[in-house]
Design a protein around this motif. Structure first.
Motif, PDB file in Angstrom:
ATOM      1  N   PRO A 275      26.766  40.034  36.183  1.00 40.79           N
ATOM      2  CA  PRO A 275      27.834  41.030  36.149  1.00 40.79           C
ATOM      3  C   PRO A 275      28.909  40.775  37.185  1.00 40.79           C
ATOM      4  N   LYS A 276      28.518  40.137  38.321  1.00 42.67           N
ATOM      5  CA  LYS A 276      29.506  39.962  39.380  1.00 42.67           C
ATOM      6  C   LYS A 276      30.618  39.013  38.938  1.00 42.67           C
ATOM      7  N   THR A 277      30.230  37.890  38.320  1.00 39.17           N
ATOM      8  CA  THR A 277      31.245  36.952  37.844  1.00 39.17           C
ATOM      9  C   THR A 277      32.123  37.604  36.797  1.00 39.17           C
ATOM     10  N   TYR A 278      31.473  38.407  35.941  1.00 37.30           N
ATOM     11  CA  TYR A 278      32.215  39.093  34.888  1.00 37.30           C
ATOM     12  C   TYR A 278      33.276  39.999  35.499  1.00 37.30           C
ATOM     13  N   ILE A 279      32.905  40.770  36.532  1.00 40.99           N
ATOM     14  CA  ILE A 279      33.851  41.727  37.111  1.00 40.99           C
ATOM     15  C   ILE A 279      35.012  40.988  37.769  1.00 40.99           C
ATOM     16  N   VAL A 280      34.699  39.892  38.470  1.00 42.67           N
ATOM     17  CA  VAL A 280      35.775  39.158  39.141  1.00 42.67           C
ATOM     18  C   VAL A 280      36.756  38.605  38.116  1.00 42.67           C
ATOM     19  N   LEU A 281      36.186  38.016  37.041  1.00 41.61           N
ATOM     20  CA  LEU A 281      37.030  37.450  35.986  1.00 41.61           C
ATOM     21  C   LEU A 281      37.909  38.504  35.343  1.00 41.61           C
ATOM     22  N   VAL A 282      37.293  39.645  35.065  1.00 43.92           N
ATOM     23  CA  VAL A 282      37.990  40.699  34.341  1.00 43.92           C
ATOM     24  C   VAL A 282      39.074  41.326  35.198  1.00 43.92           C
ATOM     25  N   ASN A 283      38.801  41.467  36.485  1.00 41.26           N
ATOM     26  CA  ASN A 283      39.828  42.022  37.371  1.00 41.26           C
ATOM     27  C   ASN A 283      41.071  41.158  37.409  1.00 41.26           C
ATOM     28  N   LYS A 284      40.844  39.840  37.331  1.00 39.15           N
ATOM     29  CA  LYS A 284      42.020  38.956  37.342  1.00 39.15           C
ATOM     30  C   LYS A 284      42.795  39.042  36.040  1.00 39.15           C
ATOM     31  N   MET A 285      42.058  39.172  34.897  1.00 37.76           N
ATOM     32  CA  MET A 285      42.701  39.079  33.581  1.00 37.76           C
ATOM     33  C   MET A 285      43.389  40.364  33.171  1.00 37.76           C
ATOM     34  N   TYR A 286      42.910  41.482  33.707  1.00 38.07           N
ATOM     35  CA  TYR A 286      43.259  42.766  33.109  1.00 38.07           C
ATOM     36  C   TYR A 286      44.755  43.063  33.048  1.00 38.07           C
ATOM     37  N   PRO A 287      45.525  42.877  34.145  1.00 37.19           N
ATOM     38  CA  PRO A 287      46.943  43.251  34.053  1.00 37.19           C
ATOM     39  C   PRO A 287      47.685  42.462  32.975  1.00 37.19           C
ATOM     40  N   TYR A 288      47.359  41.152  32.873  1.00 32.63           N
ATOM     41  CA  TYR A 288      48.058  40.349  31.880  1.00 32.63           C
ATOM     42  C   TYR A 288      47.775  40.850  30.473  1.00 32.63           C
ATOM     43  N   VAL A 289      46.478  41.046  30.190  1.00 29.43           N
ATOM     44  CA  VAL A 289      46.106  41.472  28.835  1.00 29.43           C
ATOM     45  C   VAL A 289      46.764  42.802  28.505  1.00 29.43           C
TER      46      VAL A 289
ATOM     47  N   LEU B  15      44.944  46.158  23.172  1.00 26.93           N
ATOM     48  CA  LEU B  15      44.787  47.439  23.858  1.00 26.93           C
ATOM     49  C   LEU B  15      43.346  47.901  23.839  1.00 26.93           C
ATOM     50  N   ILE B  16      42.683  47.710  22.695  1.00 27.36           N
ATOM     51  CA  ILE B  16      41.287  48.142  22.625  1.00 27.36           C
ATOM     52  C   ILE B  16      40.409  47.261  23.522  1.00 27.36           C
ATOM     53  N   ILE B  17      40.760  45.962  23.630  1.00 33.15           N
ATOM     54  CA  ILE B  17      40.002  45.111  24.555  1.00 33.15           C
ATOM     55  C   ILE B  17      40.164  45.621  25.978  1.00 33.15           C
ATOM     56  N   CYS B  18      41.384  46.090  26.326  1.00 34.55           N
ATOM     57  CA  CYS B  18      41.563  46.665  27.669  1.00 34.55           C
ATOM     58  C   CYS B  18      40.665  47.874  27.858  1.00 34.55           C
ATOM     59  N   LEU B  19      40.560  48.732  26.816  1.00 35.32           N
ATOM     60  CA  LEU B  19      39.676  49.900  26.922  1.00 35.32           C
ATOM     61  C   LEU B  19      38.235  49.467  27.098  1.00 35.32           C
ATOM     62  N   VAL B  20      37.831  48.419  26.360  1.00 37.11           N
ATOM     63  CA  VAL B  20      36.444  47.933  26.469  1.00 37.11           C
ATOM     64  C   VAL B  20      36.194  47.412  27.873  1.00 37.11           C
TER      65      VAL B  20
ATOM     66  N   SER C 210      35.786  50.376  30.143  1.00 35.75           N
ATOM     67  CA  SER C 210      34.506  51.042  29.903  1.00 35.75           C
ATOM     68  C   SER C 210      33.348  50.220  30.426  1.00 35.75           C
ATOM     69  N   SER C 211      33.434  48.872  30.272  1.00 41.87           N
ATOM     70  CA  SER C 211      32.327  48.052  30.762  1.00 41.87           C
ATOM     71  C   SER C 211      32.283  48.055  32.277  1.00 41.87           C
ATOM     72  N   LYS C 212      33.476  48.147  32.915  1.00 48.35           N
ATOM     73  CA  LYS C 212      33.467  48.233  34.384  1.00 48.35           C
ATOM     74  C   LYS C 212      32.760  49.504  34.821  1.00 48.35           C
TER      75      LYS C 212
ATOM     76  N   VAL D  32      29.046  45.480  44.881  1.00 51.96           N
ATOM     77  CA  VAL D  32      29.803  46.513  44.177  1.00 51.96           C
ATOM     78  C   VAL D  32      30.875  47.099  45.084  1.00 51.96           C
ATOM     79  N   LYS D  33      30.524  47.283  46.359  1.00 57.47           N
ATOM     80  CA  LYS D  33      31.468  47.938  47.249  1.00 57.47           C
ATOM     81  C   LYS D  33      32.749  47.148  47.411  1.00 57.47           C
ATOM     82  N   ASP D  34      32.624  45.804  47.326  1.00 55.09           N
ATOM     83  CA  ASP D  34      33.823  45.018  47.565  1.00 55.09           C
ATOM     84  C   ASP D  34      34.736  44.985  46.362  1.00 55.09           C
ATOM     85  N   ASN D  35      34.132  45.099  45.161  1.00 57.86           N
ATOM     86  CA  ASN D  35      34.948  44.836  43.986  1.00 57.86           C
ATOM     87  C   ASN D  35      35.352  46.054  43.203  1.00 57.86           C
ATOM     88  N   VAL D  36      34.900  47.196  43.569  1.00 52.89           N
ATOM     89  CA  VAL D  36      35.125  48.345  42.696  1.00 52.89           C
ATOM     90  C   VAL D  36      36.573  48.818  42.705  1.00 52.89           C
TER      91      VAL D  36
END
Lengths: 216, 54, 243
Positions: free
Chosen positions: C12-26, C216-221, C224-226, C239-243
């Motif tokens: 999950p940690k790699t997933y969160i880091v990846l997603v945090n980077k991608m989210y604004p663009y998407v 847009l729905i991928i952004c919602l997903v 929600s997954s976060k 968790v504390k560092d990335n939330v």
């Protein structure tokens, strides 16, 4: 396997109200339906098949409620899952016994009623196979639903798997349509038989997985 | 391809009588999507607060 | 090397880091695409000669129904991954996608029935595709209620994945039922093999609207997954560092 069959048959035969009750419920629904509508109208003959199938659906839902409950509470399920390694065959036999003692009588009674309603013997080869197959499918699906909510004892699990019935009901509706217009129904019956055979193999496997997860 | 398909702005809203249907669906979609976004952002904010003060 | 790759993605940690980077663009790109597509479709596309202007609901209805089936497919893949390889991230994704799938199916049903009023004269009809979409909606709601009725989360994960896989039989029924039986709902105008039977000036806004809505729905997903991951892995130190 035959020993398990005799064991489950013995268990269910003793609980008279578990299998006689649903048969009486089915009788009640099929008798009271023509009484509450004008007896001799033509529409009744067309609609009667659907009433039979809804009645069998409700009867099976009511009767399968306690299928695993007693065995879960007195530890038989744990026993089977730990020692015997054949939880699959126990579930298979249980569902088969329920079909023998509840599904077959319901099908026979329903066929009898459909013959008396439509007045001709040809409804025998519509109602009898359809009811035999559909009651077995319903028993399988509702026992799957009841195994999901085993420890709570509520009907939540059965309600959740009820949407899975809808394809079967669509098929049954097409059988009614074809029977009323005089078309061939054998292809649809064979389709339902195929679905039944798939379900007989897969559902006890899934149920044993669910029960093992419950017992952890 | 790119000419405006209606003659005036009132025509755009009315759409020959089909306007109510189109705009009601449009409103339902936009409102539900935006409210889901706000719901999840809210949840994340609550989680952030919970972990920041630990 | 391949094992290292997918072991990395299962955390999950790699997933969160990846997603945090991608989210604004998407988010911003799909918002732009969707707005453009909607304005194009609602204002600039020519009116249909049969249905008049109410065909414009298509730009809202078709992406929603396509997405409802794709989200269920994604849940089914995640359920299979969870049951076979016991990857916990897959179970979190199932729980995350379920409410959003319910939302999208709800949008598809409502827009479809409101579209039916001027075109077919009725707002409901018990034909195969519409009834199966209603079943899909009930299955999404059932998944959410089943998971929240258990206090032990590992058991709940297994049950929910079994239920997703059992209900997967509904998706081919939805997709193919308009080909198998001739019913009220029209057959697919866009297939993989044939030339589309819809005019290009109406087709392009449809494509863009599908891409934009999916984004847009991928952004919602993602959001929600976060929420799911932070709720379930609350005791871990990263968790504390990335939330």
């Amino acid at each position: 396997m035959f020993i398990i069959f005799k064991l489950e048959l013995f268990k269910l035969r003793k609980k008279l109200r578990a299998w006689l009750g649903p048969i009486l419920v089915f009788l009640l629904i099929t008798i009271s339906f023509p009484l509450t509508i004008e007896l001799a109208s033509d529409d009744l003959k067309n609609v009667f098949y659907s009433v039979l199938w809804i009645a069998s659906l409700l009867t099976v839902m009511v009767s399968v409620e306690g299928i695993f409950l007693e065995d879960y509470e007195d530890g038989t399920l744990e026993n089977f899952s730990v020692t015997n390694d054949s939880l699959f065959s126990m579930v298979l036999m249980k569902i088969f016994i329920y079909w023998l003692l509840i599904g077959i009588p319901i099908s026979l009674l329903g066929t009898f009623f459909s013959i008396s309603m439509s007045g001709q013997m040809s409804s025998l080869n519509v109602a009898l196979p359809a009811m035999l197959i559909s009651t077995y499918i319903f028993i399988n699906l509702f026992s799957l639903g009841n195994s999901l909510s085993l420890n709570k004892g509520s009907v939540l699990g059965a309600l959740i798997t009820m949407p899975l019935l809808f394809p079967i009901l669509i098929l049954l509706g097409k059988i009614v349509l074809n029977a009323n217009f005089g078309f061939e129904i054998y292809n649809l019956l064979l389709l339902m038989l195929g679905v039944l055979l798939l379900i007989i193999v897969f559902i006890p496997f899934i149920i044993s997985f669910i029960i093992r997860t419950h017992l952890e | 391809m790119f000419n405006f398909a209606f003659n005036s702005f009132n025509d755009f809203i009315y759409m020959d009588g089909h306007g109510i249907y189109v705009w009601s669906v449009f409103c339902i979609v936009i409102v539900s999507v935006i409210s889901m976004f706000m719901f999840y952002k809210n949840e994340l904010k609550k989680l952030k607060k919970k972990h920041f003060y630990e | 090397m391949l094992k290292k790759l997918y072991h990395q993605f299962a955390s999950p940690k790699t997933y969160i880091v990846l997603v945090n980077k991608m989210y604004p663009y998407v988010f911003y790109i799909s918002l732009c695409i969707y707005t453009v597509a909607l304005i194009w479709g609602l204002a600039f596309a020519p009116a249909d000669y049969l249905q008049g202007n109410s065909f414009r609901i298509m730009y809202l209805h078709v992406p929603a129904s396509f997405l409802s089936q794709s989200l269920y497919l994604a849940m089914a893949i995640a359920a299979a991954v969870f049951l076979i390889w016991k990857v916990k991230l897959a179970a979190y994704m199932i729980k995350a996608i379920a409410p959003i799938g319910a939302l999208v199916t709800f949008i598809a049903l409502i827009s479809g029935s409101i579209w039916g009023i001027p075109t077919w004269g009725t707002w409901w009809q018990w034909d195969a595709r519409i009834t199966s979409t209603l079943i899909l909606f009930i299955m999404y709601l059932g998944l959410i209620s089943l998971h929240s009725s258990f206090t032990n989360f590992e058991k709940a994960d297994k049950f929910i994945s079994v239920l997703v896989l059992i209900g997967f039989v509904n998706i081919p029924i939805i997709k193919k039922s308009v080909d198998w039986w001739s019913t009220l709902h029209q057959p697919a105008s866009i297939t993989l093999t044939d030339k589309p039977s819809i005019d290009p000036s109406m087709l392009y806004p449809l494509f863009f609207s599908m891409i934009g809505f999916s984004g847009l729905i991928i952004c919602l997903v993602i959001l929600s997954s976060k929420v799911q991951i932070f709720n379930r892995e609350a005791s871990k130190s990263w968790v504390k560092d990335n939330v």
